[in-house]
Design a protein around this motif. Structure first.
Motif, PDB file in Angstrom:
ATOM      1  N   ILE A  16     -10.872   4.303  -0.241  1.00 34.79           N
ATOM      2  CA  ILE A  16     -10.518   3.003  -0.830  1.00 34.79           C
ATOM      3  C   ILE A  16      -9.003   2.862  -0.928  1.00 34.79           C
ATOM      4  CG2 ILE A  16     -10.643   1.593  -2.935  1.00 34.79           C
ATOM      5  CD1 ILE A  16     -13.474   2.794  -3.366  1.00 34.79           C
ATOM      6  N   VAL A  17      -8.319   3.943  -1.322  1.00 34.39           N
ATOM      7  CA  VAL A  17      -6.849   3.909  -1.393  1.00 34.39           C
ATOM      8  C   VAL A  17      -6.265   3.589  -0.026  1.00 34.39           C
ATOM      9  CG1 VAL A  17      -4.771   5.319  -1.724  1.00 34.39           C
ATOM     10  CG2 VAL A  17      -6.641   5.470  -3.368  1.00 34.39           C
ATOM     11  N   LEU A  18      -6.749   4.267   1.002  1.00 35.95           N
ATOM     12  CA  LEU A  18      -6.216   4.050   2.346  1.00 35.95           C
ATOM     13  C   LEU A  18      -6.473   2.625   2.832  1.00 35.95           C
ATOM     14  CD1 LEU A  18      -7.179   7.457   3.978  1.00 35.95           C
ATOM     15  CD2 LEU A  18      -4.918   6.707   3.209  1.00 35.95           C
ATOM     16  N   VAL A  19      -7.658   2.100   2.562  1.00 37.97           N
ATOM     17  CA  VAL A  19      -7.973   0.738   2.980  1.00 37.97           C
ATOM     18  C   VAL A  19      -7.111  -0.268   2.207  1.00 37.97           C
ATOM     19  CG1 VAL A  19      -9.773  -1.047   2.943  1.00 37.97           C
ATOM     20  CG2 VAL A  19     -10.306   1.241   3.791  1.00 37.97           C
ATOM     21  N   ALA A  20      -7.000  -0.105   0.895  1.00 35.17           N
ATOM     22  CA  ALA A  20      -6.223  -1.044   0.076  1.00 35.17           C
ATOM     23  C   ALA A  20      -4.748  -1.040   0.463  1.00 35.17           C
ATOM     24  CB  ALA A  20      -6.383  -0.716  -1.407  1.00 35.17           C
ATOM     25  N   VAL A  21      -4.175   0.145   0.607  1.00 37.57           N
ATOM     26  CA  VAL A  21      -2.758   0.230   0.964  1.00 37.57           C
ATOM     27  C   VAL A  21      -2.538  -0.270   2.395  1.00 37.57           C
ATOM     28  CG1 VAL A  21      -0.835   1.836   1.353  1.00 37.57           C
ATOM     29  CG2 VAL A  21      -2.247   2.045  -0.699  1.00 37.57           C
ATOM     30  N   GLY A  22      -3.429   0.119   3.297  1.00 42.02           N
ATOM     31  CA  GLY A  22      -3.322  -0.355   4.681  1.00 42.02           C
ATOM     32  C   GLY A  22      -3.426  -1.870   4.783  1.00 42.02           C
ATOM     33  N   ALA A  23      -4.373  -2.440   4.070  1.00 38.96           N
ATOM     34  CA  ALA A  23      -4.539  -3.898   4.078  1.00 38.96           C
ATOM     35  C   ALA A  23      -3.318  -4.588   3.479  1.00 38.96           C
ATOM     36  CB  ALA A  23      -5.797  -4.290   3.305  1.00 38.96           C
ATOM     37  N   ASN A  24      -2.745  -3.982   2.449  1.00 34.29           N
ATOM     38  CA  ASN A  24      -1.556  -4.558   1.832  1.00 34.29           C
ATOM     39  C   ASN A  24      -0.371  -4.521   2.803  1.00 34.29           C
ATOM     40  OD1 ASN A  24      -0.168  -5.816  -0.275  1.00 34.29           O
ATOM     41  ND2 ASN A  24       0.512  -3.875  -1.126  1.00 34.29           N
ATOM     42  N   VAL A  25      -0.205  -3.436   3.522  1.00 35.30           N
ATOM     43  CA  VAL A  25       0.888  -3.327   4.500  1.00 35.30           C
ATOM     44  C   VAL A  25       0.707  -4.354   5.610  1.00 35.30           C
ATOM     45  CG1 VAL A  25       1.874  -1.837   6.289  1.00 35.30           C
ATOM     46  CG2 VAL A  25       1.429  -0.915   4.007  1.00 35.30           C
ATOM     47  N   ILE A  26      -0.514  -4.479   6.115  1.00 34.45           N
ATOM     48  CA  ILE A  26      -0.789  -5.464   7.169  1.00 34.45           C
ATOM     49  C   ILE A  26      -0.554  -6.882   6.650  1.00 34.45           C
ATOM     50  CG2 ILE A  26      -2.615  -6.472   8.597  1.00 34.45           C
ATOM     51  CD1 ILE A  26      -3.730  -3.570   8.858  1.00 34.45           C
ATOM     52  N   SER A  27      -1.003  -7.144   5.430  1.00 33.80           N
ATOM     53  CA  SER A  27      -0.816  -8.464   4.834  1.00 33.80           C
ATOM     54  C   SER A  27       0.669  -8.787   4.666  1.00 33.80           C
ATOM     55  CB  SER A  27      -1.533  -8.533   3.491  1.00 33.80           C
ATOM     56  OG  SER A  27      -1.270  -9.741   2.842  1.00 33.80           O
ATOM     57  N   ARG A  28       1.440  -7.816   4.216  1.00 31.81           N
ATOM     58  CA  ARG A  28       2.883  -8.043   4.047  1.00 31.81           C
ATOM     59  C   ARG A  28       3.573  -8.250   5.388  1.00 31.81           C
ATOM     60  NH1 ARG A  28       5.445  -5.213  -1.017  1.00 31.81           N
ATOM     61  NH2 ARG A  28       3.653  -5.320  -2.387  1.00 31.81           N
ATOM     62  N   THR A  29       3.111  -7.545   6.406  1.00 36.64           N
ATOM     63  CA  THR A  29       3.729  -7.656   7.724  1.00 36.64           C
ATOM     64  C   THR A  29       3.360  -8.975   8.408  1.00 36.64           C
ATOM     65  OG1 THR A  29       3.644  -5.256   7.955  1.00 36.64           O
ATOM     66  CG2 THR A  29       3.982  -6.527   9.961  1.00 36.64           C
ATOM     67  N   VAL A  30       2.075  -9.296   8.388  1.00 39.56           N
ATOM     68  CA  VAL A  30       1.600 -10.479   9.103  1.00 39.56           C
ATOM     69  C   VAL A  30       1.817 -11.754   8.305  1.00 39.56           C
ATOM     70  CG1 VAL A  30      -0.440 -11.584  10.108  1.00 39.56           C
ATOM     71  CG2 VAL A  30      -0.075  -9.132  10.414  1.00 39.56           C
ATOM     72  N   LEU A  31       1.423 -11.748   7.057  1.00 37.61           N
ATOM     73  CA  LEU A  31       1.482 -12.969   6.236  1.00 37.61           C
ATOM     74  C   LEU A  31       2.756 -13.080   5.405  1.00 37.61           C
ATOM     75  CD1 LEU A  31      -2.203 -12.893   4.938  1.00 37.61           C
ATOM     76  CD2 LEU A  31      -1.299 -14.167   6.902  1.00 37.61           C
ATOM     77  N   ARG A  32       3.575 -12.029   5.403  1.00 41.09           N
ATOM     78  CA  ARG A  32       4.804 -11.979   4.609  1.00 41.09           C
ATOM     79  C   ARG A  32       4.538 -12.001   3.108  1.00 41.09           C
ATOM     80  NH1 ARG A  32       7.410 -10.284   8.557  1.00 41.09           N
ATOM     81  NH2 ARG A  32       8.301 -11.663  10.097  1.00 41.09           N
ATOM     82  N   GLU A  33       3.320 -11.675   2.734  1.00 43.41           N
ATOM     83  CA  GLU A  33       2.978 -11.617   1.314  1.00 43.41           C
ATOM     84  C   GLU A  33       1.827 -10.631   1.123  1.00 43.41           C
ATOM     85  OE1 GLU A  33       1.314 -14.523  -2.158  1.00 43.41           O
ATOM     86  OE2 GLU A  33       2.664 -15.380  -0.663  1.00 43.41           O
ATOM     87  N   GLY A  34       2.022  -9.685   0.215  1.00 43.92           N
ATOM     88  CA  GLY A  34       0.968  -8.726  -0.098  1.00 43.92           C
ATOM     89  C   GLY A  34       0.037  -9.288  -1.145  1.00 43.92           C
ATOM     90  N   PHE A  35      -0.980  -8.534  -1.468  1.00 49.32           N
ATOM     91  CA  PHE A  35      -1.859  -8.988  -2.538  1.00 49.32           C
ATOM     92  C   PHE A  35      -1.778  -8.014  -3.705  1.00 49.32           C
ATOM     93  CE2 PHE A  35      -4.350  -6.719   0.581  1.00 49.32           C
ATOM     94  CZ  PHE A  35      -5.202  -5.915  -0.126  1.00 49.32           C
TER      95      PHE A  35
END
Length: 150
Positions: A16-35
């Motif tokens: 879960i940690v890996l998925v959450a952190v990975g999704a946050n990195v992708i979100s920050r990179t692609v959408l310019r905003e993390g969750f």
């Protein structure tokens, strides 16, 4: 049951940690905003990895590097020092359990910002982990007692 708590749960929480952190990195990179939830979820799950992972380490007698030092003692002292280390771990775990209980009783109204979960969840997890550590240490003491008397 202790294997489930000490090995499977930490593995799932680490996933879960890996998925959450990975999704946050992708979100920050692609959408310019993390969750916001990602950081708090990662903190709670990583705390669970540590708390419950230590149970697996204790089951495999891999705690604190004690065996390294005990193996260097004279043979006649090894069992006594090993028993003493189990008793010391129990004493430490009892104190941490006491602190976790105090935290649960005083932090029941505060919450994680994005998750909205009560903060006492982390302390309750720590309390469960320390209870399991105490149980594991008692099992190791019983095993040591049986080996000594057979």
């Amino acid at each position: 049951m202790l294997r489930l708590i000490g090995e499977l749960i930490p593995t799932l929480l680490l996933g879960i940690v890996l998925v959450a952190v990975g999704a946050n990195v992708i979100s920050r990179t692609v959408l310019r905003e993390g969750f916001q939830v990602a950081n708090e979820l990662a903190v709670v799950c990583f705390a669970g990895v540590v708390f419950f992972g230590i149970i697996g380490a204790a089951l495999d007698k891999q705690m604190f590097g004690v065996d390294f030092f005990v193996s260097r003692l004279p043979r006649r002292l090894q069992a006594w020092v090993t028993a003493l280390t189990h008793l010391l771990v129990i004493a430490i775990a009892l104190q941490v359990l006491n602190a976790a209980i105090a935290q649960v009783s005083t932090a029941r109204f505060t919450t994680f910002l994005a998750l909205g979960w009560p903060k006492w969840i982390v302390s309750a997890g720590l309390g469960v982990a320390m209870s399991a550590i105490i149980l594991v240490q008692l099992l190791h003491l019983a095993e040591l007692w049986r080996e000594r008397h057979t």
